[in-house]
Design a protein around this motif. Structure first.
Motif, PDB file in Angstrom:
ATOM      1  N   GLY A  87     -43.444 -28.930  38.042  1.00  0.00           N
ATOM      2  CA  GLY A  87     -42.705 -28.043  37.159  1.00  0.00           C
ATOM      3  C   GLY A  87     -43.099 -26.597  37.379  1.00  0.00           C
ATOM      4  N   ILE A  88     -42.600 -25.731  36.518  1.00  0.00           N
ATOM      5  CA  ILE A  88     -42.932 -24.311  36.581  1.00  0.00           C
ATOM      6  C   ILE A  88     -43.094 -23.759  35.173  1.00  0.00           C
ATOM      7  CG2 ILE A  88     -40.490 -23.619  36.695  1.00  0.00           C
ATOM      8  CD1 ILE A  88     -41.406 -21.260  38.485  1.00  0.00           C
ATOM      9  N   CYS A  89     -44.133 -22.946  34.985  1.00  0.00           N
ATOM     10  CA  CYS A  89     -44.392 -22.252  33.717  1.00  0.00           C
ATOM     11  C   CYS A  89     -44.687 -20.798  34.061  1.00  0.00           C
ATOM     12  CB  CYS A  89     -45.589 -22.858  32.982  1.00  0.00           C
ATOM     13  SG  CYS A  89     -45.431 -24.611  32.611  1.00  0.00           S
ATOM     14  N   ALA A  90     -43.953 -19.873  33.462  1.00  0.00           N
ATOM     15  CA  ALA A  90     -44.104 -18.471  33.852  1.00  0.00           C
ATOM     16  C   ALA A  90     -43.911 -17.534  32.669  1.00  0.00           C
ATOM     17  CB  ALA A  90     -43.102 -18.119  34.951  1.00  0.00           C
ATOM     18  N   PHE A  91     -44.741 -16.508  32.629  1.00  0.00           N
ATOM     19  CA  PHE A  91     -44.559 -15.395  31.701  1.00  0.00           C
ATOM     20  C   PHE A  91     -43.994 -14.204  32.464  1.00  0.00           C
ATOM     21  CE2 PHE A  91     -47.615 -16.595  28.117  1.00  0.00           C
ATOM     22  CZ  PHE A  91     -46.621 -16.523  27.139  1.00  0.00           C
ATOM     23  N   ILE A  92     -42.949 -13.597  31.923  1.00  0.00           N
ATOM     24  CA  ILE A  92     -42.527 -12.273  32.353  1.00  0.00           C
ATOM     25  C   ILE A  92     -43.139 -11.280  31.370  1.00  0.00           C
ATOM     26  CG2 ILE A  92     -40.565 -10.697  32.641  1.00  0.00           C
ATOM     27  CD1 ILE A  92     -38.866 -13.131  33.401  1.00  0.00           C
ATOM     28  N   CYS A  93     -43.791 -10.252  31.892  1.00  0.00           N
ATOM     29  CA  CYS A  93     -44.363  -9.235  31.024  1.00  0.00           C
ATOM     30  C   CYS A  93     -43.893  -7.856  31.476  1.00  0.00           C
ATOM     31  CB  CYS A  93     -45.887  -9.312  30.998  1.00  0.00           C
ATOM     32  SG  CYS A  93     -46.683  -9.275  32.615  1.00  0.00           S
ATOM     33  N   LYS A  94     -43.863  -6.928  30.546  1.00  0.00           N
ATOM     34  CA  LYS A  94     -43.333  -5.595  30.823  1.00  0.00           C
ATOM     35  C   LYS A  94     -44.021  -4.570  29.935  1.00  0.00           C
ATOM     36  CE  LYS A  94     -39.090  -2.847  30.620  1.00  0.00           C
ATOM     37  NZ  LYS A  94     -37.645  -2.813  30.323  1.00  0.00           N
ATOM     38  N   ASN A  95     -44.283  -3.409  30.505  1.00  0.00           N
ATOM     39  CA  ASN A  95     -44.782  -2.305  29.695  1.00  0.00           C
ATOM     40  C   ASN A  95     -43.621  -1.665  28.935  1.00  0.00           C
ATOM     41  OD1 ASN A  95     -47.487  -2.476  30.318  1.00  0.00           O
ATOM     42  ND2 ASN A  95     -47.434  -0.956  31.954  1.00  0.00           N
ATOM     43  N   ILE A  96     -43.718  -1.698  27.612  1.00  0.00           N
ATOM     44  CA  ILE A  96     -42.713  -1.068  26.748  1.00  0.00           C
ATOM     45  C   ILE A  96     -43.442  -0.022  25.917  1.00  0.00           C
ATOM     46  CG2 ILE A  96     -40.987  -1.432  24.950  1.00  0.00           C
ATOM     47  CD1 ILE A  96     -40.779  -4.349  25.861  1.00  0.00           C
ATOM     48  N   ASN A  97     -43.054   1.236  26.087  1.00  0.00           N
ATOM     49  CA  ASN A  97     -43.752   2.360  25.447  1.00  0.00           C
ATOM     50  C   ASN A  97     -45.238   2.364  25.815  1.00  0.00           C
ATOM     51  OD1 ASN A  97     -41.304   3.020  24.163  1.00  0.00           O
ATOM     52  ND2 ASN A  97     -41.782   1.668  22.438  1.00  0.00           N
ATOM     53  N   GLY A  98     -45.516   1.950  27.048  1.00  0.00           N
ATOM     54  CA  GLY A  98     -46.889   1.956  27.547  1.00  0.00           C
ATOM     55  C   GLY A  98     -47.724   0.767  27.157  1.00  0.00           C
ATOM     56  N   VAL A  99     -47.188  -0.146  26.348  1.00  0.00           N
ATOM     57  CA  VAL A  99     -47.922  -1.325  25.870  1.00  0.00           C
ATOM     58  C   VAL A  99     -47.343  -2.577  26.531  1.00  0.00           C
ATOM     59  CG1 VAL A  99     -48.545  -2.712  23.854  1.00  0.00           C
ATOM     60  CG2 VAL A  99     -48.403  -0.216  23.660  1.00  0.00           C
ATOM     61  N   LEU A 100     -48.215  -3.405  27.118  1.00  0.00           N
ATOM     62  CA  LEU A 100     -47.739  -4.618  27.775  1.00  0.00           C
ATOM     63  C   LEU A 100     -47.204  -5.603  26.739  1.00  0.00           C
ATOM     64  CD1 LEU A 100     -47.638  -5.789  30.712  1.00  0.00           C
ATOM     65  CD2 LEU A 100     -49.608  -7.186  30.047  1.00  0.00           C
ATOM     66  N   HIS A 101     -45.993  -6.094  26.970  1.00  0.00           N
ATOM     67  CA  HIS A 101     -45.364  -7.102  26.122  1.00  0.00           C
ATOM     68  C   HIS A 101     -45.069  -8.351  26.953  1.00  0.00           C
ATOM     69  CE1 HIS A 101     -44.774  -3.661  23.488  1.00  0.00           C
ATOM     70  NE2 HIS A 101     -44.280  -4.441  22.545  1.00  0.00           N
ATOM     71  N   PHE A 102     -45.157  -9.503  26.320  1.00  0.00           N
ATOM     72  CA  PHE A 102     -44.862 -10.778  26.961  1.00  0.00           C
ATOM     73  C   PHE A 102     -43.562 -11.320  26.375  1.00  0.00           C
ATOM     74  CE2 PHE A 102     -49.322 -10.040  27.332  1.00  0.00           C
ATOM     75  CZ  PHE A 102     -49.671 -10.530  28.580  1.00  0.00           C
ATOM     76  N   LEU A 103     -42.701 -11.812  27.253  1.00  0.00           N
ATOM     77  CA  LEU A 103     -41.425 -12.371  26.808  1.00  0.00           C
ATOM     78  C   LEU A 103     -41.646 -13.838  26.458  1.00  0.00           C
ATOM     79  CD1 LEU A 103     -38.470 -11.900  26.252  1.00  0.00           C
ATOM     80  CD2 LEU A 103     -37.985 -12.299  28.677  1.00  0.00           C
ATOM     81  N   VAL A 104     -41.579 -14.141  25.173  1.00  0.00           N
ATOM     82  CA  VAL A 104     -41.960 -15.448  24.630  1.00  0.00           C
ATOM     83  C   VAL A 104     -40.712 -16.144  24.089  1.00  0.00           C
ATOM     84  CG1 VAL A 104     -43.390 -16.603  22.893  1.00  0.00           C
ATOM     85  CG2 VAL A 104     -44.222 -14.507  24.011  1.00  0.00           C
ATOM     86  N   GLN A 105     -40.621 -17.446  24.287  1.00  0.00           N
ATOM     87  CA  GLN A 105     -39.486 -18.189  23.746  1.00  0.00           C
ATOM     88  C   GLN A 105     -39.922 -19.157  22.648  1.00  0.00           C
ATOM     89  OE1 GLN A 105     -37.599 -21.522  25.835  1.00  0.00           O
ATOM     90  NE2 GLN A 105     -38.986 -21.217  27.575  1.00  0.00           N
ATOM     91  N   ALA A 106     -39.032 -19.363  21.683  1.00  0.00           N
ATOM     92  CA  ALA A 106     -39.230 -20.401  20.676  1.00  0.00           C
ATOM     93  C   ALA A 106     -38.703 -21.703  21.274  1.00  0.00           C
ATOM     94  CB  ALA A 106     -38.477 -20.054  19.399  1.00  0.00           C
TER      95      ALA A 106
END
Length: 473
Positions: A338-357
């Motif tokens: 399988g595959i498990c992956a986090f996409i993360c991005k700096n938003i306003n200089g702060v790293l955010h992780f794209l999380v799903q319910a």
């Protein structure tokens, strides 16, 4: 106390010069352990299982302990498939996943176990000091008690550094949880032949290699924060290391602050979770294995008619250094990686992780927060017309955006040679911040807040969080 504890953990994460052994020496030790432990795992017929058998409804151990393979009927309004049957592992016991830690040369070290599980692809992997179900440490198998068990049974509030209940794989276990615990000792203790002291930095470094650090280690260390400080003090923290040299590290450092300026507040995240738990329905009913639709039970497996998802097999096992060296048991064998992956991005200089319910049939409370992409039971390829959101983005990510990419094993005590590709992808500025309704942007600090509580962050997300450090780029 909490501030001092965070400093101790952070020093173990960043300090590379004062470890008892080098990481290279640890790898040689793992290789040597693999050479001296004799392992035999053979797939057998169900009729050859000892002390296990089919009854009117399940495949279970004659003692009524350990676990059983039950049938499950699932009805939900989540996703594209609203009703199905499947086998599932039913193991209501709460087991120990525990580390003993001790300071050497001013650096906190973790007592790692070179442990063989029958389902491990490469046999020996690094596990916590203690990894035991209640049936194991209660000695239902009539074998020896697990090493170092008494340290955890006698642990007091003063020497417990971390203590959490955490969920297991919601698609394979029915409401299963384990006690994730870290204790600290001052006294000398005997280090057995298949144990070694390693720093947190070394554990995370070894996670960069396929199938070295097992799932149980990863879930425990995911609860150790990379930092816990005020946003305004970041300049002071940055000055003591080189962790701010890359855009990812700069964003992660800010994301670790306990008052990190995320685009969603903690209350926003609570509302998101509450809303999805109210809107999604999950009705699970145990049914006899013989009543499963679209599943076939023969003498060697319980499998789907299309040979998808996974199958239940029987295994005969011999491992030379276990509490019991010979036994048989059922195991879950995957249809594919399988595959498990986090996409993360700096938003306003702060790293955010794209999380799903994400809803899974064995979840304790309907949904848990999962990685951006989690596909464990379906075949997938790059450029395929796959309905899984963000899958193609992850598979087509360029090398400079992939921060972490290794094969990581699932827990080898129940799963037979299951591994999943674990990835962390750093999105560029052009990645859209607008996302589907069942996704939310979260800071690292927010994820850590929910890890402290039961059944919020699923085990796949925790596995990826365990890999995070300021040395990925």
């Amino acid at each position: 106390m909490e501030r001092r504890l965070n400093k101790i953990f952070l020093k173990s994460l960043l300090e590379k010069e004062n470890s008892i052994v080098t990481t290279e020496e640890a790898l040689k030790w793992i290789k040597r352990q693999n050479s001296i432990i004799k392992v035999e795992v053979e797939q057998i017929a169900f009729s050859e299982l000892e002390s296990w058998g089919f009854n009117d409804s399940s495949l279970s151990h004659h003692s009524g302990k350990f676990f059983s393979i039950d049938g499950l009927s699932v009805t939900t309004n989540y996703g594209g498939k609203h009703q199905w049957n499947q086998p599932i592992i039913n193991q209501p016991e709460i087991g120990y996943l525990g580390f003993i830690t001790k300071e050497f040369n001013g650096v906190l070290h973790f007592l790692m176990q070179a442990k063989v599980e029958p389902g491990n692809i490469n046999y020996v992997q690094l596990s916590p000091t203690l990894q035991a179900t209640k049936s194991n440490y209660s000695r239902v198998h009539k074998g020896k008690a697990p090493a170092y068990l008494e340290y955890f049974q006698k642990a007091t509030r003063e020497n417990i550094l971390l203590d959490q209940l955490q969920s297991e794989q919601g698609g394979r276990f029915l409401k299963k949880r384990n006690r994730n615990i870290i204790i600290n000792v001052k006294e000398e203790l005997e280090v057995l032949e298949n144990f070694m002291w390693l720093s947190l930095a070394q554990i995370k470094e070894l996670m960069l290699i396929d199938n070295i650090v097992n799932m149980d280690t990863r879930t425990v260390i995911s609860g150790i924060p990379l930092g816990n400080f005020e946003y305004e003090s970041l300049s002071l923290v940055s000055s003591i290391s080189e962790i701010s040299s890359h855009e990812f590290n700069k964003g992660l450092l800010k994301s670790c602050a306990n008052d990190a300026k995320g685009i969603n507040t903690l209350n926003d995240v609570i509302l998101f979770i509450t809303n999805h738990k109210c809107n999604f329905e999950l009705d699970v009913t145990k049914i006899p294995l013989s009543a499963l639709n679209d599943w076939v039970i023969d003498n060697t497996s319980i499998h789907h008619i299309d040979h998808k998802y996974f199958e239940i097999i029987a295994a005969k096992i011999k491992i030379s250094n276990r509490e019991v060296i010979n036994w048989t048991q059922p195991m879950v064998k995957p249809a594919q990686d399988g595959i498990c992956a986090f996409i993360c991005k700096n938003i306003n200089g702060v790293l955010h992780f794209l999380v799903q319910a994400k809803l899974e049939c064995g979840n304790f409370d309907i949904i848990e927060l999962a990685p951006t992409v989690q596909s464990l039971t379906e075949k997938f390829t790059a450029k395929s017309e796959n309905p899984i959101p963000y899958l193609n983005y992850v598979l087509e990510a360029t090398e400079d955006k992939i921060l972490f990419d290794t094969l990581q094993s699932e827990e080898g005590g129940r799963f037979y040679r299951e591994q999943n590709r674990n990835m962390i992808v750093f999105a560029d500025s052009g990645f859209a911040e607008e996302i589907p309704d069942n996704f939310i942007w979260m800071t690292y600090s927010q994820l850590q807040t929910f890890i402290k509580h039961n059944n919020y962050i699923n085990i796949q997300a925790r596995s990826l969080m365990a890999a995070l450090s300021f040395n990925l780029c």
